[in-house]
Design a protein around this motif. Structure first.
Motif, PDB file in Angstrom:
ATOM      1  N   GLY A 130       0.833  -1.211   0.000  1.00 59.68           N
ATOM      2  CA  GLY A 130       0.000   0.000   0.000  1.00 59.68           C
ATOM      3  C   GLY A 130       0.858   1.247   0.000  1.00 59.68           C
ATOM      4  N   GLU A 131       0.273   2.335  -0.516  1.00 64.75           N
ATOM      5  CA  GLU A 131       1.025   3.579  -0.701  1.00 64.75           C
ATOM      6  C   GLU A 131       0.686   4.625   0.360  1.00 64.75           C
ATOM      7  OE1 GLU A 131      -1.731   2.865  -2.184  1.00 64.75           O
ATOM      8  OE2 GLU A 131      -2.929   4.684  -2.294  1.00 64.75           O
ATOM      9  N   SER A 132       1.579   5.577   0.533  1.00 64.65           N
ATOM     10  CA  SER A 132       1.333   6.705   1.443  1.00 64.65           C
ATOM     11  C   SER A 132       0.449   7.733   0.730  1.00 64.65           C
ATOM     12  CB  SER A 132       2.658   7.353   1.837  1.00 64.65           C
ATOM     13  OG  SER A 132       3.239   7.922   0.670  1.00 64.65           O
ATOM     14  N   LEU A 133      -0.034   8.681   1.507  1.00 64.82           N
ATOM     15  CA  LEU A 133      -0.856   9.754   0.928  1.00 64.82           C
ATOM     16  C   LEU A 133      -0.032  10.570  -0.077  1.00 64.82           C
ATOM     17  CD1 LEU A 133      -3.582  11.147   0.971  1.00 64.82           C
ATOM     18  CD2 LEU A 133      -2.783  12.589   2.842  1.00 64.82           C
ATOM     19  N   GLU A 134       1.216  10.799   0.294  1.00 63.95           N
ATOM     20  CA  GLU A 134       2.108  11.570  -0.582  1.00 63.95           C
ATOM     21  C   GLU A 134       2.250  10.905  -1.954  1.00 63.95           C
ATOM     22  OE1 GLU A 134       5.968  11.700   1.151  1.00 63.95           O
ATOM     23  OE2 GLU A 134       6.521  13.549   0.117  1.00 63.95           O
ATOM     24  N   THR A 135       2.432   9.566  -1.917  1.00 59.70           N
ATOM     25  CA  THR A 135       2.597   8.832  -3.175  1.00 59.70           C
ATOM     26  C   THR A 135       1.316   8.884  -3.999  1.00 59.70           C
ATOM     27  OG1 THR A 135       4.185   7.388  -2.110  1.00 59.70           O
ATOM     28  CG2 THR A 135       3.222   6.556  -4.131  1.00 59.70           C
ATOM     29  N   ARG A 136       0.172   8.765  -3.320  1.00 56.39           N
ATOM     30  CA  ARG A 136      -1.097   8.824  -4.059  1.00 56.39           C
ATOM     31  C   ARG A 136      -1.294  10.208  -4.659  1.00 56.39           C
ATOM     32  NH1 ARG A 136      -6.208   6.376  -5.234  1.00 56.39           N
ATOM     33  NH2 ARG A 136      -5.338   4.395  -4.577  1.00 56.39           N
ATOM     34  N   GLU A 137      -1.020  11.218  -3.860  1.00 58.87           N
ATOM     35  CA  GLU A 137      -1.247  12.582  -4.371  1.00 58.87           C
ATOM     36  C   GLU A 137      -0.313  12.917  -5.527  1.00 58.87           C
ATOM     37  OE1 GLU A 137      -3.451  14.629  -0.563  1.00 58.87           O
ATOM     38  OE2 GLU A 137      -1.311  15.012  -0.817  1.00 58.87           O
ATOM     39  N   ALA A 138       0.843  12.242  -5.560  1.00 59.02           N
ATOM     40  CA  ALA A 138       1.769  12.465  -6.674  1.00 59.02           C
ATOM     41  C   ALA A 138       1.353  11.645  -7.904  1.00 59.02           C
ATOM     42  CB  ALA A 138       3.179  12.089  -6.253  1.00 59.02           C
ATOM     43  N   GLY A 139       0.335  10.798  -7.724  1.00 59.69           N
ATOM     44  CA  GLY A 139      -0.155   9.996  -8.854  1.00 59.69           C
ATOM     45  C   GLY A 139       0.699   8.765  -9.123  1.00 59.69           C
ATOM     46  N   ASP A 140       1.541   8.400  -8.155  1.00 56.09           N
ATOM     47  CA  ASP A 140       2.460   7.272  -8.374  1.00 56.09           C
ATOM     48  C   ASP A 140       2.005   5.985  -7.688  1.00 56.09           C
ATOM     49  OD1 ASP A 140       4.143   8.986  -9.730  1.00 56.09           O
ATOM     50  OD2 ASP A 140       5.310   9.513  -7.940  1.00 56.09           O
ATOM     51  N   HIS A 141       0.754   5.947  -7.228  1.00 54.60           N
ATOM     52  CA  HIS A 141       0.324   4.826  -6.378  1.00 54.60           C
ATOM     53  C   HIS A 141       0.329   3.474  -7.086  1.00 54.60           C
ATOM     54  CE1 HIS A 141      -2.994   7.158  -7.951  1.00 54.60           C
ATOM     55  NE2 HIS A 141      -3.806   6.124  -7.888  1.00 54.60           N
ATOM     56  N   PHE A 142      -0.112   3.423  -8.347  1.00 60.73           N
ATOM     57  CA  PHE A 142      -0.138   2.111  -9.028  1.00 60.73           C
ATOM     58  C   PHE A 142       1.284   1.570  -9.171  1.00 60.73           C
ATOM     59  CE2 PHE A 142      -4.136   3.904 -11.031  1.00 60.73           C
ATOM     60  CZ  PHE A 142      -4.975   3.155 -10.241  1.00 60.73           C
ATOM     61  N   GLU A 143       2.155   2.459  -9.636  1.00 64.53           N
ATOM     62  CA  GLU A 143       3.544   2.053  -9.862  1.00 64.53           C
ATOM     63  C   GLU A 143       4.203   1.600  -8.542  1.00 64.53           C
ATOM     64  OE1 GLU A 143       7.554   4.154 -11.506  1.00 64.53           O
ATOM     65  OE2 GLU A 143       5.652   5.195 -11.780  1.00 64.53           O
TER      66      GLU A 143
END
Ligand code: PEP
Length: 252
Positions: A130-143
């Motif tokens: 699972g990703e952090s909020l920062e990663t999701r907000e940067a749009g990098d969550h799938f990767e």
């Protein structure tokens, strides 16, 4: 094999007395309410595994550990090995929970060792990603989440992979009361399944149970579990209340 599964993660909560009460309430409700078609697991603190197993006997509830050592045995004071868990007939172990990644610096690399030793001892790992909020907000969550799978799981054979369960737990939704929407959960689960399919083929990917975790509650479980790639949940806070936890299970 792909199955519906709801696992409670008690984390570092409950006294011995509270643990016995909670485990027996869950076990009795699952038995009396004749819950079927979903595997129920309670991941209790290490000291309570034995009593939780005993109280769950014959009810359909299974127990799980929340962590294990990557070492087989030896001079590792304070650690708990999978051989110990196996000798107690504990069938499940959570590996790579975000709290362990964050507070105990568990890397994708270390987690490969834990996965390997758990599988070698016939325990079913519940592998968390699972990703952090920062990663999701940067749009990098799938990767980011696909990379966690690649680095910790893709050394496994297809046969080994099919023995584990994956839990997608966005860090920003754990213990925060902020749940991923049913669409966000389904979208990530589909992405993870296609990532598995690219490496192992469709047939194998379809066999893997992918759970969602992050503030699952009785009032949102039904909607989240409706996703076609969502095979259940890893439930933290809400698993400490027997009625609420069993209501989540009954959302299937
Ligand atoms: C968890 O601990 O895995 C978890 C999902 O916690 P919570 O349900 O409390 O967000």
């Amino acid at each position: 094999m792909r199955k519906n599964l709801v696992a409670g993660n008690w984390k570092m909560n409950t006294s011995f007395q509270e643990a016995k009460k909670l485990a027996s309430e869950v076990a009795n409700m699952v038995k009396d309410e004749e819950i079927s078609g979903v595997e129920v697991v309670i991941c209790v603190p290490f000291p309570y595994l034995s009593v939780a197993s005993k109280l769950s006997e014959g009810t359909g509830v299974k127990v799980g550990a929340q962590n294990c050592s990557q070492k087989a045995s030896g001079a590792y004071t304070g650690e708990v090995s999978v051989t110990m868990l196996k000798s107690m007939e504990v069938p499940y172990v959570v590996i790579g929970h975000s709290e362990r990644r964050e507070y105990f610096s568990e890397s994708n690399e270390l987690l490969t060792e834990k996965i390997d030793i758990a599988l070698a001892n016939d325990l079913t790992p519940i592998f968390c990603c699972g990703e952090s909020l920062e990663t999701r907000e940067a749009g990098d969550h799938f990767e980011f989440v696909c990379q966690q799978l690649t680095e910790s799981l893709f050394h496994l054979t297809a046969e080994q992979l099919q023995k584990l369960v994956i839990a997608y737990e966005p860090i920003w939704a754990i213990g925060t009361g902020k749940t991923a929407s049913a669409e966000q959960a389904q979208e990530m689960h589909a992405k993870l399944r296609s990532h598995l399919a690219n490496q192992y083929g469709n047939e194998v990917a379809e066999e893997i149970s992918i759970l969602y975790g992050g503030s699952v509650k009785p009032n949102n479980a039904k909607e989240i579990f409706a996703g076609k790639d969502v095979d259940g949940g890893l439930v933290g806070g809400a698993s400490l209340d027997s009625r609420g936890f069993v209501d989540i299970i009954k959302s299937f």
